[in-house]
Each structure stands twice: as C-alpha cells, then as structure tokens.
Write an enzyme that holds these catalytic residues in place. Structure first.
Site, PDB file in Angstrom:
ATOM      1  N   SER A  28      -1.902   2.606 -12.009  1.00  0.00           N
ATOM      2  CA  SER A  28      -2.129   1.295 -11.403  1.00  0.00           C
ATOM      3  C   SER A  28      -2.913   0.425 -12.379  1.00  0.00           C
ATOM      4  CB  SER A  28      -2.924   1.447 -10.104  1.00  0.00           C
ATOM      5  OG  SER A  28      -2.150   2.046  -9.111  1.00  0.00           O
ATOM      6  N   HIS A  61      -5.670  -4.128  -6.184  1.00  0.00           N
ATOM      7  CA  HIS A  61      -6.173  -2.973  -5.439  1.00  0.00           C
ATOM      8  C   HIS A  61      -7.123  -2.129  -6.285  1.00  0.00           C
ATOM      9  CE1 HIS A  61      -2.544  -0.789  -7.138  1.00  0.00           C
ATOM     10  NE2 HIS A  61      -3.401   0.213  -7.178  1.00  0.00           N
ATOM     11  N   ASP A 105      -0.213  -8.349  -7.149  1.00  0.00           N
ATOM     12  CA  ASP A 105      -1.269  -7.330  -7.198  1.00  0.00           C
ATOM     13  C   ASP A 105      -2.001  -7.368  -8.540  1.00  0.00           C
ATOM     14  OD1 ASP A 105      -2.870  -5.153  -6.823  1.00  0.00           O
ATOM     15  OD2 ASP A 105      -1.271  -3.788  -6.227  1.00  0.00           O
TER      16      ASP A 105
END
Length: 721
Positions: free
Chosen positions: A655, A84, A220
């Site tokens: 992240s 992402h 991810d």
C-alpha cells in the site's frame, strides 16, 4: 511416453514462473531478472533501479510507518502514500472542531504542516547477502534450539559491527525459511509532517463496499514531508529542522498508461507464503481464516452501527475500523480464491510429483522421503492449537475492555517483582495514566459492551474442549444461569476500566506493596484468568509445535529448490524492499464477464446514483468539477482517469508503493488488490490476480483543481513524455 511426459511436467510446471509473478530483491536483479525485465519492456538497467554508489530508484522509496510504503516526489522531501496509510495520523489530528477525516487537510505553506509523533520513514541504503557469516559455527550435529541460538548470536554481532560509529541501523532478515540471510542497512527519519489529505469521501470513496474490489474510483492518497537537521541527517522533531533533500526523487508522468504497458511496483510487501505445503493451506482455509472472519464480522458490524449514528463515534473508530475491515475482507476473498483455484488439490499434485522424484533416487529418498508425512502429522496435531491461539487473539483479545486490562500488566509485574523499585513502580503508574487520554478518546463503552457477549460466546463455543476456561464457563452457567449478556452487563457495571476517571482513581490507590484493588478489579481478574488459560494450556504447546513446523518448512523449502534446480525462486515477502513487475491488464472474474483495466470519473457519477450506499455519495466540489469537465491538464481524450489495474504481484505493505513505467517515472500509487486475487499471498493465479493503482493524474487533479494546493506541484518534476 505419456507416463514419462507426465513425470517431466510434474517437475517443471510448479516452477514455471510467469513474468508477472514474483517479489524480487533489488540487489539481485542483475543476476536474476535483467533479461526478463528488458524482454517485458523495461528501459532501465538494474543499476538504475538499485545502486549503492549513486542515486537510483530505491533511494526514493520509503518504508512508511513500518507497515506501508511511500515515495519521494520532490527534492524537498515530499512523500506520497495512501490515504489509508496516513489515516491514523489524519484521525489523530481530527476533532469535532477540525474534522480532517470529513473535510480533508491541506497545508498551504510549510509552517502549516502538522507533526506526527512516533511516525517514521526508513530508506534502504544497501542490501548484502550475509548467509555465510550468519551460519558460521552452526553445525549439523546441533539441535534446532542450539542452531537457533547460534544464529541469533551471529545476527546480533553482525548487525552491531556493520553500523558501529554511524547513524544507520542494520537488520538481518531470514529468507526461504532460514536457508538464506540478507542484511538491510537503513536510515530512519523521525520528523514527518502531514502536508495534505483529501476528505474521506475521496480518499476512501466507496468505503467497505468497494474495498478489495475492481472497478475502483478511490482517491486513496495522502502527502507528508520528511524533515531533517541542518546537515540533512535524521533528527527528532524541532522547529529548526528543514525539509529533507533526498538522493533521488521520482519524476511524475502525465502521459499515463495503455493496456499491456510495462509496470513496476517498488515497495515493502508484508508477508506471503507461496511455498507452503498442502497441509498448511488446508489449515488456513479450514481452521484459521474462518475464526478470523467470524470474530471480525462481529466487531465491524457493531462499530459500523455506532459510526453511522454519531459523528464523534466515527472519529473514534474510523482508523480502527479501517484496519480491522481491511484484512477481514481480504481473508474472506483469500479463502474463496484458494477454494476456487483448488490450491490444496494442486499442492497435493505437486507433492505427489515430488515424492515420485524422491523415490527415483536413493540419496534423495533418504534425505526427503519422509518429509511430507512428517509435515502432515505436525499440521494435523497443530490444528486445535492454532484454533485456540486465533480465538484468544481475535475473540478474547478483540474485546477492548480486555485490551485495556492488558495495559495494566507491566504495572502488575513490577508490583510482583522483588527487583523492581518503588520509584520504577510509580514511574509505570505515571506512564499508564499519561496514556489514558489517548485510549478513552477513541473508546465507546456502549459499543464494546455490545461486542463483548458475542465475542465471548464465539470464544467459548469454538474453543476445543481441552482448552476451555472452567472458571468462565462455571461463572456464566452457575451465577448467571447461562445468560452471557447478564454476565457482561455485570462486568461492565462493576469495572473501573470503562471511564478515564475511574481508571485513574484506581491507579492512584495502588502501591507497590498493595495491589489488591487491581487483582480484584473484575475486568483485570477476567483478563488474568484468560491469559493464564492460554499461557498454561495453549501457548507452550503451540510454540513447540510451531518450532517443529518451522524446522520442517526449512527442509521443505530446501527440497523444493533442489527439486526445481535451475529455476528462479523469489523469496516470500517479509516487509523488505522488493520489486515486482507486470503489465496493465484487465481480467475475467467469471464466465462471460470481462473487466477493463481503466476507470474514469464517469464511474464516480454512475455510482453516485446508487443512493442506498452512503459511501457512494460524492463530495459536492468534486461533483461540480466532474460535471463541468474541469479537468485541467489531467484528462485523456476528454475523460479524467482515476485508477487502473495491472498484473504486478503485491500484498499488504505494498500500500502506497510507487507504480512506475518502463522509464522509472511515477504513473500511480498502489493501494489495493482485487478480491479475486487476494489468494496471491499463497497461490498466484495469473488470470485473476491484479493490483489496483491510483492513477497519478487523478492525484494531481485533486491536489490542483479540487484542493487548490497547486504550490505543491511546483516542487515536483512533472513530465509529459
């Protein structure tokens, strides 16, 4: 004795940090955290984690794109981050002919790696306490505005002097609400190329259904590479550039983790607000978050409908949807968590203890006795302004037609400026038109037209009466007899901003001496009116109120540190390099339910049986590998690890952060938190807050067994002990 004991607890408990809480500056680890790190199982010294004299863990951590974190995993500049985090680049390279969102992308040689204009990664070279230098010449007798002006002048001078004659940049950041200042010396690389990304069915497996949720089965991750000039220095994109040779690269562990193992997260957390007053938290829960959640729910619901019915619309909106959805769900979970944890009540209890402590000493009482009452008064006065600001940001500005209209503001300002030349005006026209292609590539007018009446309706309904735009209310009520849908239909029908051709045609007809066609353009005229209402009725008052709150919060932070003297305080996250540490742990989301801290590919098979959730559909190639248990060297006891959760304190910006074991070896990539723990940006609950980590063994499995890109593994240092 009971009364005395309660008084002591009121002082101590708010500052009794658990080992898992905190986002610590790496340059202060030796002074603040060395003993605790060792006690929790860390086998590294603070010097091995952060050093300015030799390669250390910090030299393999990058600020990726300014909003995420990445880690260097080879001495050829290979970077691992989240799917992402790299999604906007993946989307930018995608088309109906080459749908890398759907199919994934793998460069089978370095010449196949894709450049990404505008993408940067930044290394931190050193961190220095510059509080004394920044505060030089700042006097108590000055007003807040004078103090701020002096501080900004000092900051600008110190930054410039510190990197003069080098290719480095420097940034001084405020900590503890302006009570301390640290300078970050940085090296930024601009030639960053896409190396690999799994298909969305792996990289975003579970989609919105699983976002901010545990247990998780999402692969991810994405891979990029840093390129440098022949001297290993940052350079703009060039075919002559070569892979960057870093000072340090993370070794990758195949050993994995078990429950209660020590873990570290090294990255760039974006923003936390751990030291807010009860009045601030109340405003977030009751005023700010509800507006954000309602406005984003409208946009996401309509985008989702169009994305599910058209592959082209999915490509258009995939990146925007993910960005918007991420914080929509986060804010929803945050509000629920703050209410469940009774954060406002606990803050009030703490504040009551603080006031008791103040009254026990005349000097303290003189300095801090009225502080909380002032904060309460200011926040209560600020509530309506905060609501108006959020509605302008999330509702009015959430209409893409209004966003596009805002792109014309620089052109309009140049036309109105006596100092701007005709040449500057024409250059702005060209710049504007050059960007139209990118805008309309990712714009679906039908979706926007469906969103517009709902967001305008929310804006007009929720806006405090004194800030409502009379022109809009009158226009809808009188000309369109209260029919907001008819108003919007007419707006989009008359506007030049709904197609690239019409927008270019309008720009071509404009000159510096004649911009009447722009002023009469319906969408631009509406946007100008909305901006005017916000500017003259809201903005100035909101900024002044926010400045007063900032000054009070600086005092409140100082007061809390005085109240808790002798205790360790970590600064709120502000997108600077931090280390957090904790342990692999499950948790109990509600009575009678316990979540284990590990997931395996078995869970992917289980979820795939739920045919009502499209995001649980499994990639056929992956399904075949799982069913055949073709896991290669990445399995543990016959199962393929996918993810684990731990008690590290993380937030947005973490992240893509490397998750490391006690020896500094890479064991996973941080990519999320659990929904029950999103409140940790404001209040940390050790029983529920968990960060979610992609197990590096699953990453390697996808690269090797699924994608067949095993050549990438050859440049990594993979260890088994």
């Amino acid at each position: 004795m009971r009364i005395f004991g309660a008084f002591v607890l009121a002082i101590i408990l708010p500052f009794s940090l658990l080992a898992d809480e905190g986002m610590w500056l790496p340059n202060l680890l030796k002074a603040l955290n060395e003993k605790e790190l060792a006690a929790n199982g860390c086998q590294l010294t603070p010097e091995q984690i952060y050093s300015i004299n030799k390669g250390s863990l910090k030299d393999a951590v990058v600020h990726f794109g300014g909003g995420c974190t990445g880690e260097v995993i080879s001495y050829q500049g290979l970077i691992l981050t989240n799917h992402h985090c790299g999604f906007s680049q993946i989307q930018a390279h995608s088309s109906l002919e080459h749908n890398y969102i759907r199919d994934g992308f793998w460069a089978m040689s370095q010449k196949d790696e894709l450049p990404n204009p505008g993408l940067t990664v930044t290394f931190i070279k050193r961190i220095d306490d510059v509080t004394a230098q920044v505060m030089e010449g700042v006097l108590d007798s000055m007003s807040n505005a004078q103090k701020e002006e002096k501080i900004l002048a000092n900051v600008k001078r110190i930054e410039a002097e510190s990197v003069k004659g080098t290719h480095y940049t420097a940034k001084i950041k405020s900590f503890f609400y302006g009570n301390e200042y640290y300078m970050f010396t940085m090296e930024t690389f601009k030639d960053i190329r896409l190396v690999g990304a799994p298909p969305e069915s792996i990289g975003n497996y579970g989609g919105d259904e699983d976002n901010w949720v545990w247990p998780r089965h999402t692969g991810d991750f994405s891979l990029f590479r840093i390129y440098a000039d022949k001297d290993n220095k940052p350079a703009e994109f060039s075919s002559d550039n070569v892979p960057y040779k870093p000072n340090y690269s993370f070794p990758i562990s195949l050993k994995g983790v078990k429950e209660n193992d020590f873990t570290m997260v090294f990255g760039f957390p974006g923003r936390t607000q751990e030291y807010l007053s009860s009045f601030a938290v109340k405003q977030i829960v009751e005023v700010v978050n509800p507006i954000r959640i309602k406005a984003r729910r409208i946009r996401l619901g309509i985008w989702d409908k169009y994305m599910r019915s058209s592959e082209l619309d999915k490509i258009k909106y995939a990146s925007k949807y993910n960005r918007l959805s991420n914080y929509y769900k986060k804010w929803t979970g945050e509000s629920k968590g703050l209410e469940r944890f009774n954060t406002v009540g606990k803050k009030k209890d703490f504040e009551a203890g603080f006031e008791t402590w103040c009254k026990a000493d005349s000097v303290r009482n003189k300095k801090y006795g009225s502080l909380l009452k002032e904060l309460q008064k200011e926040y209560e006065a600020n509530d309506k302004l905060a609501a108006a600001a959020e509605l302008f940001s999330e509702a009015a500005s959430g209409i893409e037609l209004m966003t596009f209209a805002n792109y014309f503001m620089p052109l309009y300002e140049k036309a109105k400026s006596a100092n701007a030349t005709v040449e500057e005006f024409e250059a702005e026209k060209k710049r504007l038109k050059d960007n139209f292609g990118g805008w309309f590539k990712n714009y679906q007018v039908k979706a926007d037209k469906e969103i517009c009446p709902q967001l305008l309706g929310l804006y007009l309904q929720a806006l405090p009466e004194e800030y409502k735009p009379d022109f809009l209310t009158v226009s809808i009520q009188v000309k369109f007899k209260g029919d907001i849908v008819a108003f919007v239909e007419n707006l989009y029908q008359q506007s030049n901003f709904t197609t690239e051709e019409a927008a270019k045609d309008l720009v071509d007809k404009l000159s510096k001496d004649n911009i009447k066609k722009l002023e009469s353009e319906p969408a631009f005229a509406l946007w100008m009116d909305l901006v005017a209402v916000y500017t003259f009725k809201v903005q100035d008052a909101y900024l002044k109120s926010s400045d007063r709150i900032a000054a009070l919060n600086k005092q409140w932070m100082q007061a809390q540190r005085t109240y808790g003297k002798g205790k360790k305080f970590y600064p709120d996250a502000n997108s600077t390099l931090r280390l957090s540490y904790g342990k692999v742990k499950g948790y109990e989301p509600k009575n009678g339910v316990f979540y284990q801290p590990f997931t395996t590919a078995d869970g992917i098979l289980e979820k795939s049986k739920d045919t009502l959730i499209p995001d649980y559909k499994v990639n056929p190639r992956l399904l075949e590998l799982i069913k055949n248990k073709d896991f290669g060297p990445y399995s543990y006891k016959g199962k393929l690890p996918v993810a684990f959760c731990a008690s590290n304190h993380t937030t947005g910006g973490n992240s893509g952060s490397p998750v490391l074991n006690a020896y500094g070896q890479l064991i996973g990539t941080n990519f999320d938190r659990n929904w029950d723990g999103t409140m940790s940006d404001i209040s940390y609950d050790p029983d529920r807050v968990r960060n979610i980590v992609l197990d590096v063994r699953y990453t390697l499995f996808i690269i090797d067994k699924f994608a067949g890109a095993s050549h990438l593994l050859k440049e990594m240092k993979i260890v088994t002990n």
